[in-house]
Scaffold this active site. Structure first.
Site, PDB file in Angstrom:
ATOM      1  CD  GLU A 129      37.677  24.298  -9.763  1.00 45.64           C
ATOM      2  OE1 GLU A 129      37.323  23.263  -9.157  1.00 45.64           O
ATOM      3  OE2 GLU A 129      37.564  24.441 -10.979  1.00 45.64           O
ATOM      4  N   GLY A 185      46.428  18.454  -6.275  1.00 42.93           N
ATOM      5  CA  GLY A 185      46.588  19.765  -5.663  1.00 42.93           C
ATOM      6  C   GLY A 185      47.557  19.741  -4.502  1.00 42.93           C
ATOM      7  N   GLY A 233      42.086  20.705 -10.778  1.00 42.41           N
ATOM      8  CA  GLY A 233      42.192  19.250 -10.896  1.00 42.41           C
ATOM      9  C   GLY A 233      41.790  18.576  -9.602  1.00 42.41           C
ATOM     10  CB  SER A 234      42.343  15.166  -8.377  1.00 41.47           C
ATOM     11  OG  SER A 234      43.753  15.025  -8.309  1.00 41.47           O
ATOM     12  CB  THR A 235      41.622  16.843  -3.357  1.00 42.62           C
ATOM     13  OG1 THR A 235      40.384  17.544  -3.543  1.00 42.62           O
ATOM     14  CG2 THR A 235      42.198  17.204  -1.999  1.00 42.62           C
TER      15      THR A 235
END
Length: 266
Positions: free
Chosen positions: A33, A15, A10-12
Site C-alpha cells: 500500500e 515498496g 509506505g512510499s513507492t
C-alpha cells in the site's frame, strides 16, 4: 528466508526495495500500500459548501500526511469561480497551531525533514508558474507548521502535479466535460483513491467505473469501513487491506487429491 509474506505500507520507492528483497530471498508474496496523488472531481451540480468542505478535509486531514490525500482537485468550469472564492475563504479561516488547542484545525508536520520537503515543493510550484491562491508559508518561529496552501494555474508537467508531496498543498484545476475530467484524473502514475462530487447518479456511476483507483468516494471523502477493501492500482501498489480481501492475501490455495477404492458409487 524464514519470513513467508510481507505486507508493507509506505512510499513507492521503499515498496520497490521490499519487492526486490522478496525476490532475492525466498520469493515470498508481497502486499504493498504505497503512495498516491488522488483526484477529487467536482461537477457543476455539486453543492458548493459541501464540495469545498470535502476538498479542504481531503488535503488537510492529518496535515496532508496521508496517502489518500485529495491533492489534485478538478472543478467543472461552470462553478469554478464560485468554488475558488469559497475555498480560499475557508482555507484562510483554517487554524494552524498547537493540536492540543480545541480551536486548532491543523497541527505540525511530522519532522523537520518533511517540513523542509513540503516548503521546497511550494517553491517549485512558484518557479514553475503556479499561482498561489493562499498559504505557502510556515507558521510561527517554533515548530514545523505550514499554512494550508492552494495552487491554481497548475499544468501536468509541474512537480506539484506529479509528485506525492505528503503535506497541506492542493493543486486546483478546472475541466469542461465528464470525459475530460476522467482523462485528467487518470493522468498519474498513482491509483490509490479518488473522490466524485455530483448529484447525478449516472455521472457518479460512469466516473467511478472509469477511474483507475482502488477506492472511490462519492459525495464524501476519507470514509473507511472494516468490511470495505482498501488498496491501490498502478504505482500505488497491490493487495488489499480491510474486508475479506485482506484475509485472502495471507492464505494460499492447496489442492489435496486422494483415490477412493471399492466405493459403491464408482
Amino acid at each position: 528466508m524464514d519470513i513467508n509474506m510481507v505486507c508493507f505500507t509506505g512510499s513507492t520507492e521503499t515498496g520497490r526495495e521490499v519487492m526486490k528483497a522478496a525476490a532475492m530471498s525466498n520469493l515470498k508474496p508481497v502486499s504493498l500500500e504505497l503512495g498516491g496523488k488522488s483526484p477529487l472531481i467536482i461537477f457543476d451540480d455539486a453543492d458548493i459548501e459541501m464540495a469545498t468542505d470535502l476538498a479542504l478535509t481531503g488535503i488537510l486531514f492529518n496535515k496532508g500526511e496521508i496517502c489518500v490525500a485529495s491533492s489534485r482537485v478538478y472543478v467543472q468550469e461552470g462553478i469554478y469561480d464560485e468554488f475558488v472564492n469559497t475555498l480560499v475563504e475557508k482555507a484562510k479561516a483554517w487554524v494552524v497551531g498547537d493540536p492540543f488547542d480545541p480551536q486548532v484545525c491543523q497541527g505540525p508536520q511530522v519532522d523537520k525533514t518533511q517540513f523542509d520537503k513540503i516548503l521546497s515543493y511550494i517553491e517549485h510550484g512558484k518557479r514553475e508558474g503556479g499561482t498561489l491562491l493562499t498559504g505557502g508559508n510556515s507558521v510561527g518561529n517554533k515548530g514545523y507548521y505550514i499554512e494550508p496552501t492552494i495552487f491554481t494555474d497548475v499544468n501536468e508537467d509541474m512537480l506539484i502535479f506529479k509528485d506525492e508531496i505528503f503535506g497541506p498543498v492542493m493543486a486546483l484545476m478546472k475541466f469542461k466535460t465528464m470525459e475530460e475530467g476522467i482523462a485528467k484524473a487518470n493522468n498519474t502514475k498513482y491509483g490509490l483513491a479518488a473522490g466524485i462530487v455530483t448529484k447525478d447518479l449516472n455521472v457518479a456511476n460512469t466516473v467511478s467505473r472509469s477511474i483507475r483507483a482502488g477506492i472511490i468516494w462519492i459525495n464524501c471523502y476519507l470514509v473507511f469501513d472494516r468490511d470495505c477493501p482498501y488498496g491501490g492500482y498502478k504505482m500505488s501498489g497491490f493487495g488489499r487491506d480491510l474486508g475479506l480481501e485482506a484475509l485472502h492475501k495471507y492464505l494460499q490455495v492447496k489442492s489435496v487429491i486422494t483415490p477412493i477404492y471399492n466405493s459403491p458409487w464408482l
